[in-house]
Write a protein that holds these residues in place. Structure first.
Motif, PDB file in Angstrom:
ATOM      1  N   ALA A  14       0.830  -1.209   0.000  1.00 50.67           N
ATOM      2  CA  ALA A  14       0.000   0.000   0.000  1.00 50.67           C
ATOM      3  C   ALA A  14       0.862   1.255   0.000  1.00 50.67           C
ATOM      4  CB  ALA A  14      -0.936  -0.017   1.196  1.00 50.67           C
ATOM      5  N   GLY A  15       2.091   1.159  -0.468  1.00 56.03           N
ATOM      6  CA  GLY A  15       2.959   2.337  -0.522  1.00 56.03           C
ATOM      7  C   GLY A  15       3.597   2.663   0.820  1.00 56.03           C
ATOM      8  N   GLY A  16       3.697   1.660   1.704  1.00 54.83           N
ATOM      9  CA  GLY A  16       4.304   1.884   3.018  1.00 54.83           C
ATOM     10  C   GLY A  16       5.784   2.182   2.892  1.00 54.83           C
ATOM     11  N   GLU A  17       6.338   2.665   3.958  1.00 58.42           N
ATOM     12  CA  GLU A  17       7.750   3.035   4.000  1.00 58.42           C
ATOM     13  C   GLU A  17       8.613   1.781   3.899  1.00 58.42           C
ATOM     14  OE1 GLU A  17       9.413   4.743   7.726  1.00 58.42           O
ATOM     15  OE2 GLU A  17       9.737   6.486   6.454  1.00 58.42           O
ATOM     16  N   GLY A  18       9.614   1.812   3.037  1.00 62.25           N
ATOM     17  CA  GLY A  18      10.546   0.703   2.914  1.00 62.25           C
ATOM     18  C   GLY A  18      11.498   0.666   4.096  1.00 62.25           C
ATOM     19  N   LEU A  19      12.163  -0.470   4.264  1.00 63.88           N
ATOM     20  CA  LEU A  19      13.088  -0.636   5.381  1.00 63.88           C
ATOM     21  C   LEU A  19      14.178   0.426   5.361  1.00 63.88           C
ATOM     22  CD1 LEU A  19      14.120  -2.144   7.853  1.00 63.88           C
ATOM     23  CD2 LEU A  19      15.269  -3.750   6.299  1.00 63.88           C
ATOM     24  N   SER A  25      15.149   7.468   8.284  1.00 66.82           N
ATOM     25  CA  SER A  25      14.384   8.330   9.189  1.00 66.82           C
ATOM     26  C   SER A  25      14.897   8.219  10.621  1.00 66.82           C
ATOM     27  CB  SER A  25      12.902   7.966   9.147  1.00 66.82           C
ATOM     28  OG  SER A  25      12.346   8.245   7.895  1.00 66.82           O
ATOM     29  N   MET A  26      15.164   6.992  11.047  1.00 67.73           N
ATOM     30  CA  MET A  26      15.649   6.800  12.420  1.00 67.73           C
ATOM     31  C   MET A  26      17.061   7.346  12.606  1.00 67.73           C
ATOM     32  SD  MET A  26      13.089   5.737  14.020  1.00 67.73           S
ATOM     33  CE  MET A  26      13.828   5.354  15.598  1.00 67.73           C
ATOM     34  N   LEU A  27      17.906   7.189  11.586  1.00 67.56           N
ATOM     35  CA  LEU A  27      19.268   7.731  11.681  1.00 67.56           C
ATOM     36  C   LEU A  27      19.251   9.251  11.766  1.00 67.56           C
ATOM     37  CD1 LEU A  27      21.215   5.392   9.240  1.00 67.56           C
ATOM     38  CD2 LEU A  27      21.425   5.501  11.736  1.00 67.56           C
ATOM     39  N   LEU A  28      18.271   9.866  11.175  1.00 67.13           N
ATOM     40  CA  LEU A  28      18.131  11.321  11.284  1.00 67.13           C
ATOM     41  C   LEU A  28      17.501  11.723  12.616  1.00 67.13           C
ATOM     42  CD1 LEU A  28      16.874  12.134   7.669  1.00 67.13           C
ATOM     43  CD2 LEU A  28      19.142  12.604   8.629  1.00 67.13           C
TER      44      LEU A  28
END
Length: 163
Positions: A14-19, A25-28
């Motif tokens: 469904a267009g979810g965020e890829g790994l 995102s978490m590294l930021l």
């Protein structure tokens, strides 16, 4: 670190965020979280004390859950009772904690934040607890457990990478 076709690894149907997008995102995010936590000023009443992160965890337990025995603190902090006993002794000598007899079992000692240090500790730690309540409050119990378990897994993985 996308796939050759340009699709993010582990993207949902469904267009979810890829790994890799989630990792990015978490590294930021993590340095910003740590930076904000480090910028929380130590109250004047506590500045001269040698407080380490392990002390903050102990103080947070006592602030949120009230006075308790060394064994109970050790179980909550996931450390040995001797470690907690040493921390309680250190903080007692600095006037942050007091040790008193358990009124039910006089052999048992209870650690508590001293009344004169309580306002400073509340002012210091309560905003972080309030922020977590704001972030976790809308989630269900299973979702909150997932957040906590994910952060624990991250901590363990970072520890293995550094060892």
């Amino acid at each position: 670190m996308s796939t050759p076709e340009g699709e993010p690894r582990n993207a949902g149907a469904a267009g979810g965020e890829g790994l890799d997008d989630a990792v990015r995102s978490m590294l930021l995010l993590m340095p910003r979280l740590v930076g904000r936590a480090k910028r929380i000023p130590v109250p004047e009443a506590l500045r001269g004390l040698a407080l380490a992160p392990r002390h903050l965890s102990l103080l947070a337990c006592l602030l949120l859950d009230g006075p308790m025995g060394v064994n109970e603190l050790a179980a909550r902090l996931e450390v040995a009772p001797t470690t907690v006993s040493l921390m309680v002794g250190d903080l007692s000598r600095q006037g942050v904690l007091e040790r008193r007899e358990d009124e039910v079992d006089r052999r048992r000692r209870i650690a508590a934040i001293t009344p004169d240090r309580l306002p400073a500790i509340e002012a210091w730690l309560a905003p972080g607890a309030a922020a977590w309540r704001t972030a976790l409050g809308p989630l269900g119990a299973e979702q909150r457990r997932l957040v906590v378990d994910t952060l624990l897994a991250y901590e363990a993985a970072v520890g293995r990478e550094r060892d």
